[in-house]
Motif scaffolding. Structure first.
Motif, PDB file in Angstrom:
ATOM      1  N   LEU A  42       0.828  -1.201   0.000  1.00  0.00           N
ATOM      2  CA  LEU A  42       0.000   0.000   0.000  1.00  0.00           C
ATOM      3  C   LEU A  42       0.862   1.251   0.000  1.00  0.00           C
ATOM      4  O   LEU A  42       1.963   1.257   0.568  1.00  0.00           O
ATOM      5  CB  LEU A  42      -0.913   0.007   1.231  1.00  0.00           C
ATOM      6  CG  LEU A  42      -1.927  -1.127   1.341  1.00  0.00           C
ATOM      7  CD1 LEU A  42      -2.750  -0.969   2.605  1.00  0.00           C
ATOM      8  CD2 LEU A  42      -2.838  -1.150   0.119  1.00  0.00           C
ATOM      9  N   PRO A  43       0.392   2.328  -0.626  1.00  0.00           N
ATOM     10  CA  PRO A  43       1.126   3.591  -0.574  1.00  0.00           C
ATOM     11  C   PRO A  43       1.028   4.217   0.808  1.00  0.00           C
ATOM     12  O   PRO A  43       0.358   3.693   1.707  1.00  0.00           O
ATOM     13  CB  PRO A  43       0.420   4.452  -1.627  1.00  0.00           C
ATOM     14  CG  PRO A  43      -0.963   3.894  -1.699  1.00  0.00           C
ATOM     15  CD  PRO A  43      -0.827   2.420  -1.437  1.00  0.00           C
ATOM     16  N   VAL A  47      -1.471   9.282   0.766  1.00  0.00           N
ATOM     17  CA  VAL A  47      -1.928   9.075  -0.611  1.00  0.00           C
ATOM     18  C   VAL A  47      -3.209   8.247  -0.639  1.00  0.00           C
ATOM     19  O   VAL A  47      -4.145   8.549  -1.388  1.00  0.00           O
ATOM     20  CB  VAL A  47      -0.823   8.375  -1.443  1.00  0.00           C
ATOM     21  CG1 VAL A  47      -1.322   8.084  -2.853  1.00  0.00           C
ATOM     22  CG2 VAL A  47       0.428   9.235  -1.485  1.00  0.00           C
ATOM     23  N   LEU A  48      -3.268   7.200   0.187  1.00  0.00           N
ATOM     24  CA  LEU A  48      -4.405   6.281   0.146  1.00  0.00           C
ATOM     25  C   LEU A  48      -5.637   6.848   0.845  1.00  0.00           C
ATOM     26  O   LEU A  48      -6.763   6.700   0.352  1.00  0.00           O
ATOM     27  CB  LEU A  48      -4.010   4.950   0.786  1.00  0.00           C
ATOM     28  CG  LEU A  48      -5.071   3.847   0.769  1.00  0.00           C
ATOM     29  CD1 LEU A  48      -5.415   3.465  -0.670  1.00  0.00           C
ATOM     30  CD2 LEU A  48      -4.577   2.623   1.538  1.00  0.00           C
ATOM     31  N   LEU A  49      -5.444   7.488   1.988  1.00  0.00           N
ATOM     32  CA  LEU A  49      -6.587   7.956   2.775  1.00  0.00           C
ATOM     33  C   LEU A  49      -7.460   8.972   2.031  1.00  0.00           C
ATOM     34  O   LEU A  49      -8.692   8.906   2.129  1.00  0.00           O
ATOM     35  CB  LEU A  49      -6.097   8.540   4.100  1.00  0.00           C
ATOM     36  CG  LEU A  49      -5.521   7.516   5.094  1.00  0.00           C
ATOM     37  CD1 LEU A  49      -5.088   8.208   6.376  1.00  0.00           C
ATOM     38  CD2 LEU A  49      -6.546   6.424   5.396  1.00  0.00           C
ATOM     39  N   PRO A  50      -6.892   9.939   1.287  1.00  0.00           N
ATOM     40  CA  PRO A  50      -7.771  10.835   0.519  1.00  0.00           C
ATOM     41  C   PRO A  50      -8.640  10.096  -0.496  1.00  0.00           C
ATOM     42  O   PRO A  50      -9.806  10.463  -0.701  1.00  0.00           O
ATOM     43  CB  PRO A  50      -6.793  11.789  -0.175  1.00  0.00           C
ATOM     44  CG  PRO A  50      -5.589  11.788   0.692  1.00  0.00           C
ATOM     45  CD  PRO A  50      -5.490  10.393   1.220  1.00  0.00           C
ATOM     46  N   VAL A  55     -14.172   7.947  -1.794  1.00  0.00           N
ATOM     47  CA  VAL A  55     -15.099   6.823  -1.928  1.00  0.00           C
ATOM     48  C   VAL A  55     -16.152   6.862  -0.836  1.00  0.00           C
ATOM     49  O   VAL A  55     -17.346   6.622  -1.072  1.00  0.00           O
ATOM     50  CB  VAL A  55     -14.324   5.492  -1.899  1.00  0.00           C
ATOM     51  CG1 VAL A  55     -15.287   4.304  -1.869  1.00  0.00           C
ATOM     52  CG2 VAL A  55     -13.403   5.383  -3.104  1.00  0.00           C
ATOM     53  N   ALA A  56     -15.723   7.182   0.391  1.00  0.00           N
ATOM     54  CA  ALA A  56     -16.663   7.245   1.514  1.00  0.00           C
ATOM     55  C   ALA A  56     -17.694   8.354   1.300  1.00  0.00           C
ATOM     56  O   ALA A  56     -18.885   8.167   1.587  1.00  0.00           O
ATOM     57  CB  ALA A  56     -15.902   7.477   2.822  1.00  0.00           C
ATOM     58  N   THR A  77     -13.422   0.075  -2.088  1.00  0.00           N
ATOM     59  CA  THR A  77     -12.217  -0.032  -1.262  1.00  0.00           C
ATOM     60  C   THR A  77     -11.385  -1.240  -1.662  1.00  0.00           C
ATOM     61  O   THR A  77     -10.146  -1.173  -1.734  1.00  0.00           O
ATOM     62  CB  THR A  77     -12.597  -0.116   0.227  1.00  0.00           C
ATOM     63  OG1 THR A  77     -13.338   1.046   0.592  1.00  0.00           O
ATOM     64  CG2 THR A  77     -11.350  -0.191   1.087  1.00  0.00           C
ATOM     65  N   VAL A  78     -12.048  -2.346  -1.938  1.00  0.00           N
ATOM     66  CA  VAL A  78     -11.332  -3.540  -2.400  1.00  0.00           C
ATOM     67  C   VAL A  78     -10.642  -3.265  -3.730  1.00  0.00           C
ATOM     68  O   VAL A  78      -9.485  -3.656  -3.943  1.00  0.00           O
ATOM     69  CB  VAL A  78     -12.291  -4.736  -2.523  1.00  0.00           C
ATOM     70  CG1 VAL A  78     -11.603  -5.928  -3.183  1.00  0.00           C
ATOM     71  CG2 VAL A  78     -12.808  -5.138  -1.156  1.00  0.00           C
ATOM     72  N   ILE A  79     -11.310  -2.573  -4.628  1.00  0.00           N
ATOM     73  CA  ILE A  79     -10.702  -2.234  -5.918  1.00  0.00           C
ATOM     74  C   ILE A  79      -9.490  -1.332  -5.714  1.00  0.00           C
ATOM     75  O   ILE A  79      -8.464  -1.480  -6.397  1.00  0.00           O
ATOM     76  CB  ILE A  79     -11.748  -1.567  -6.834  1.00  0.00           C
ATOM     77  CG1 ILE A  79     -12.818  -2.584  -7.238  1.00  0.00           C
ATOM     78  CG2 ILE A  79     -11.084  -0.984  -8.082  1.00  0.00           C
ATOM     79  CD1 ILE A  79     -13.944  -1.997  -8.060  1.00  0.00           C
ATOM     80  N   LEU A  80      -9.570  -0.386  -4.771  1.00  0.00           N
ATOM     81  CA  LEU A  80      -8.423   0.462  -4.463  1.00  0.00           C
ATOM     82  C   LEU A  80      -7.236  -0.356  -3.954  1.00  0.00           C
ATOM     83  O   LEU A  80      -6.087  -0.106  -4.330  1.00  0.00           O
ATOM     84  CB  LEU A  80      -8.812   1.512  -3.420  1.00  0.00           C
ATOM     85  CG  LEU A  80      -9.581   2.733  -3.911  1.00  0.00           C
ATOM     86  CD1 LEU A  80      -9.922   3.642  -2.735  1.00  0.00           C
ATOM     87  CD2 LEU A  80      -8.767   3.507  -4.945  1.00  0.00           C
TER      88      LEU A  80
END
Length: 217
Positions: A42-43, A47-50, A55-56, A77-80
């Protein structure tokens, strides 16, 4: 997965399964837990949280309108997670090599070249975002809507200019269409079983929920 052909194919199949149904997303998540480095791929959270926040927010709007907001959030989220793993595991030139292997030296080379340019652009944007974050921290500026929107516009404009400069450079160097490379791939012993296992979420996503319970039971 060392073989980029199986990696990209697995990501495509699993992403479609996750998008199709919640069951497919759950099965794809299990595959991600079993066959990837998980959190190591994971990054950084910045980077990931935004992306998760976007999505949220979309899921909340969907739920407020009567849609399946929770299901949407889980599936996206799974696709991310799958996309983050594929991006972290893809080395320079692999997409071009796979495209030429699959589509030939003409169409495949052009498709692969465009994809490589896009991936390279993402890497440049990531570095620029990190530099901007450091500069903002040094100046004591907190990230917010007033800073994110101008930053996003600036990055988009810079990427468009960079693409134009790259196109001009290719023309100057005499590129017209197509190209020739000799694809070579390295396959790990676990790649084939992992690729075959990626079919299971796709099958489960196409089945009715009652049939899935029967298979699991």
């Amino acid at each position: 997965m060392q073989d980029p052909r199986l990696r990209l194919l697995s990501v495509a199949v699993l992403s479609l399964a996750a998008f199709a149904s919640t069951v497919g997303a759950a099965a794809a998540l299990v595959w991600w837990l079993l066959f990837t480095p998980r959190t190591k791929s994971l990054p950084r959270p910045g980077v990931l949280l935004p992306l998760v926040a976007i999505v949220a927010a979309t899921a909340l709007v969907s739920a407020w309108g009567g849609g399946a907001g929770l299901s949407y959030f889980f599936r996206m989220t799974v696709i991310l997670l799958l996309a983050a793993w594929a991006y972290a595991g893809t080395e320079d030139g692999e997409v071009l090599t796979v495209a030429v292997w699959a589509l030939g030296n003409r169409v495949g080379f052009e498709v692969g070249l465009i994809a490589e340019m896009g991936i390279g652009g993402l890497s440049v944007i990531r570095r620029e975002v990190e530099q901007v974050r450091v500069a903002m921290a040094l100046k004591g500026i907190r990230p917010g809507l007033r800073t994110i929107v101008p930053l996003a516009v600036t990055l988009i404009v810079m990427e468009i200019r960079r693409a134009d400069e790259t196109a001009r450079l290719l023309v100057v160097r005499g590129y017209t269409s197509g190209g020739k490379i000799c694809p070579r791939f390295r396959t790990d012993p676990l790649d084939v079983p992992a690729g075959m296992a990626a079919i299971i979420p796709a099958i489960l996503s196409a089945l009715p929920l009652s049939d899935v319970f029967i298979l699991v039971g």
